[in-house]
Motif scaffolding. Structure first.
Motif, PDB file in Angstrom:
ATOM      1  N   LYS A 151       0.843  -1.194   0.000  1.00 18.82           N
ATOM      2  CA  LYS A 151       0.000   0.000   0.000  1.00 18.82           C
ATOM      3  C   LYS A 151       0.877   1.242   0.000  1.00 18.82           C
ATOM      4  N   ASP A 152       0.613   2.150  -0.935  1.00 26.15           N
ATOM      5  CA  ASP A 152       1.319   3.428  -0.961  1.00 26.15           C
ATOM      6  C   ASP A 152       1.017   4.169   0.344  1.00 26.15           C
ATOM      7  N   LEU A 153       2.053   4.669   1.017  1.00 24.72           N
ATOM      8  CA  LEU A 153       1.879   5.289   2.323  1.00 24.72           C
ATOM      9  C   LEU A 153       0.993   6.532   2.275  1.00 24.72           C
ATOM     10  N   MET A 154       1.057   7.268   1.184  1.00 24.80           N
ATOM     11  CA  MET A 154       0.295   8.516   1.123  1.00 24.80           C
ATOM     12  C   MET A 154      -1.130   8.313   0.639  1.00 24.80           C
ATOM     13  N   THR A 155      -1.314   7.504  -0.398  1.00 29.42           N
ATOM     14  CA  THR A 155      -2.645   7.364  -1.000  1.00 29.42           C
ATOM     15  C   THR A 155      -3.406   6.136  -0.521  1.00 29.42           C
ATOM     16  N   GLN A 156      -2.700   5.186   0.089  1.00 30.99           N
ATOM     17  CA  GLN A 156      -3.280   3.910   0.518  1.00 30.99           C
ATOM     18  C   GLN A 156      -3.732   3.037  -0.648  1.00 30.99           C
ATOM     19  N   ARG A 157      -3.288   3.368  -1.858  1.00 31.20           N
ATOM     20  CA  ARG A 157      -3.586   2.538  -3.022  1.00 31.20           C
ATOM     21  C   ARG A 157      -2.505   1.476  -3.184  1.00 31.20           C
ATOM     22  N   ILE A 158      -2.847   0.409  -3.911  1.00 29.60           N
ATOM     23  CA  ILE A 158      -1.906  -0.687  -4.105  1.00 29.60           C
ATOM     24  C   ILE A 158      -0.822  -0.284  -5.106  1.00 29.60           C
ATOM     25  N   SER A 159       0.430  -0.506  -4.735  1.00 28.26           N
ATOM     26  CA  SER A 159       1.581  -0.331  -5.629  1.00 28.26           C
ATOM     27  C   SER A 159       2.080  -1.708  -6.035  1.00 28.26           C
ATOM     28  N   ILE A 160       2.621  -1.802  -7.251  1.00 34.89           N
ATOM     29  CA  ILE A 160       3.036  -3.090  -7.793  1.00 34.89           C
ATOM     30  C   ILE A 160       4.412  -2.961  -8.438  1.00 34.89           C
ATOM     31  N   SER A 161       5.352  -3.774  -7.950  1.00 42.75           N
ATOM     32  CA  SER A 161       6.651  -3.889  -8.612  1.00 42.75           C
ATOM     33  C   SER A 161       6.641  -5.144  -9.473  1.00 42.75           C
ATOM     34  N   LEU A 162       7.049  -5.008 -10.726  1.00 38.94           N
ATOM     35  CA  LEU A 162       7.099  -6.144 -11.640  1.00 38.94           C
ATOM     36  C   LEU A 162       8.298  -7.051 -11.350  1.00 38.94           C
ATOM     37  N   GLY A 163       9.282  -6.534 -10.630  1.00 46.20           N
ATOM     38  CA  GLY A 163      10.486  -7.303 -10.328  1.00 46.20           C
ATOM     39  C   GLY A 163      11.577  -7.072 -11.349  1.00 46.20           C
ATOM     40  N   GLN A 164      12.805  -7.274 -10.903  1.00 45.41           N
ATOM     41  CA  GLN A 164      13.978  -6.950 -11.716  1.00 45.41           C
ATOM     42  C   GLN A 164      13.979  -7.631 -13.086  1.00 45.41           C
ATOM     43  N   GLU A 165      13.667  -8.915 -13.118  1.00 46.14           N
ATOM     44  CA  GLU A 165      13.711  -9.644 -14.391  1.00 46.14           C
ATOM     45  C   GLU A 165      12.734  -9.057 -15.402  1.00 46.14           C
ATOM     46  N   ALA A 166      11.513  -8.761 -14.960  1.00 38.01           N
ATOM     47  CA  ALA A 166      10.507  -8.194 -15.865  1.00 38.01           C
ATOM     48  C   ALA A 166      10.907  -6.795 -16.320  1.00 38.01           C
ATOM     49  N   TYR A 167      11.463  -5.988 -15.408  1.00 37.97           N
ATOM     50  CA  TYR A 167      11.884  -4.641 -15.803  1.00 37.97           C
ATOM     51  C   TYR A 167      13.034  -4.698 -16.816  1.00 37.97           C
ATOM     52  N   ILE A 168      13.983  -5.576 -16.592  1.00 40.07           N
ATOM     53  CA  ILE A 168      15.095  -5.690 -17.542  1.00 40.07           C
ATOM     54  C   ILE A 168      14.588  -6.125 -18.916  1.00 40.07           C
ATOM     55  N   ASP A 169      13.662  -7.085 -18.946  1.00 44.49           N
ATOM     56  CA  ASP A 169      13.075  -7.518 -20.223  1.00 44.49           C
ATOM     57  C   ASP A 169      12.371  -6.356 -20.920  1.00 44.49           C
ATOM     58  N   ALA A 170      11.587  -5.585 -20.163  1.00 43.73           N
ATOM     59  CA  ALA A 170      10.855  -4.454 -20.740  1.00 43.73           C
ATOM     60  C   ALA A 170      11.811  -3.400 -21.273  1.00 43.73           C
ATOM     61  N   ILE A 171      12.868  -3.126 -20.526  1.00 41.53           N
ATOM     62  CA  ILE A 171      13.877  -2.148 -20.962  1.00 41.53           C
ATOM     63  C   ILE A 171      14.523  -2.601 -22.271  1.00 41.53           C
ATOM     64  N   GLU A 172      14.907  -3.871 -22.331  1.00 41.98           N
ATOM     65  CA  GLU A 172      15.554  -4.384 -23.545  1.00 41.98           C
ATOM     66  C   GLU A 172      14.590  -4.394 -24.732  1.00 41.98           C
ATOM     67  N   ASN A 173      13.327  -4.720 -24.496  1.00 41.78           N
ATOM     68  CA  ASN A 173      12.324  -4.703 -25.568  1.00 41.78           C
ATOM     69  C   ASN A 173      12.066  -3.292 -26.084  1.00 41.78           C
ATOM     70  N   ALA A 174      12.387  -2.293 -25.262  1.00 40.76           N
ATOM     71  CA  ALA A 174      12.203  -0.895 -25.661  1.00 40.76           C
ATOM     72  C   ALA A 174      13.457  -0.310 -26.302  1.00 40.76           C
ATOM     73  N   GLY A 175      14.450  -1.156 -26.615  1.00 43.43           N
ATOM     74  CA  GLY A 175      15.663  -0.676 -27.267  1.00 43.43           C
ATOM     75  C   GLY A 175      16.656  -0.030 -26.335  1.00 43.43           C
ATOM     76  N   MET A 176      16.553  -0.376 -25.047  1.00 42.19           N
ATOM     77  CA  MET A 176      17.464   0.167 -24.047  1.00 42.19           C
ATOM     78  C   MET A 176      18.161  -0.988 -23.343  1.00 42.19           C
ATOM     79  N   ARG A 177      19.091  -0.648 -22.459  1.00 39.08           N
ATOM     80  CA  ARG A 177      19.737  -1.675 -21.635  1.00 39.08           C
ATOM     81  C   ARG A 177      19.993  -1.094 -20.260  1.00 39.08           C
ATOM     82  N   VAL A 178      19.968  -1.959 -19.269  1.00 35.09           N
ATOM     83  CA  VAL A 178      20.274  -1.537 -17.898  1.00 35.09           C
ATOM     84  C   VAL A 178      21.793  -1.502 -17.745  1.00 35.09           C
TER      85      VAL A 178
END
Length: 198
Positions: A151-178
């Motif tokens: 839960k976001d501390l300020m808004t109390q809404r749910i926050s979601i992390s996709l995790g490192q592996e998913a973020y790296i895949d998304a970055i690479e699919n977007a023509g970037m690299r970590v």
């Protein structure tokens, strides 16, 4: 019928945010963003996604001599940004709907934003950032390295992390690299990315 809140709950708590984080130039993230900003060419153009009032992130970038553009979905935050930085271009728009000023940027910052968005929106935003960076441009964003929800501390809404592996895949699919990652003084994990040259 009321329109959905594109600010992910931040318009509702804008007054509290502006009175707190929106005033402290030394708040968490400012030092790290300034270090990142100094790796860009002098006078480079940088887009601050979910810029809020412009403090501390946009201000840190401006103090590096960079030309800053901001986007935020909260009308109250954008009004505070305009009052503080009247000459700096800022759009009141959800990041996923913004045209990003019809420009390409040398750098893009998403500090404290990514995990506020739905997973599919996170993927689309990463692809959009890749499309709006110049060759060799840089992107920095915060998100926990692990896959998790909280839960976001300020808004109390749910926050979601996709995790490192998913973020790296998304970055690479977007023509970037970590090219690096680190943790700021508030224990926020961040990714340093660059767009492929060519």
């Amino acid at each position: 019928m009321t329109s959905p809140d594109k600010s992910n709950g931040y318009e509702q708590i804008a007054a509290r945010y502006i009175a707190g984080r929106g005033t402290d130039p030394d708040e968490t993230g400012a030092v790290e963003v300034a270090e990142w900003g100094r790796t860009l060419p002098s006078g480079a153009t940088v887009l601050d996604l979910a810029c809020g009032t412009g403090v501390p992130i946009s201000l840190a970038l401006m103090n590096c001599g960079l030309n800053v553009y901001g986007v935020d979905a909260s009308p109250s935050m954008v009004a505070a940004f305009r009052e503080r930085f009247p000459g700096v271009p800022v759009q009141c728009s959800a990041v996923e709907e913004s045209d990003f000023f019809g420009k390409k940027f040398d750098g893009v910052v998403a500090w404290g934003l990514m995990f506020l968005l739905e997973p599919e929106t996170q993927y689309r935003l990463i692809a959009k950032v890749g499309a709006h960076l110049v060759s060799g441009g840089k992107f920095v964003f915060t998100a926990p390295w692990q896959t998790c929800m909280w839960k976001d501390l300020m808004t109390q809404r749910i926050s979601i992390s996709l995790g490192q592996e998913a973020y790296i895949d998304a970055i690479e699919n977007a023509g970037m690299r970590v090219v690096g990652h680190n943790t700021d003084g508030g224990q926020n994990y961040y990714y340093l990315c660059e767009k492929d040259r060519g």
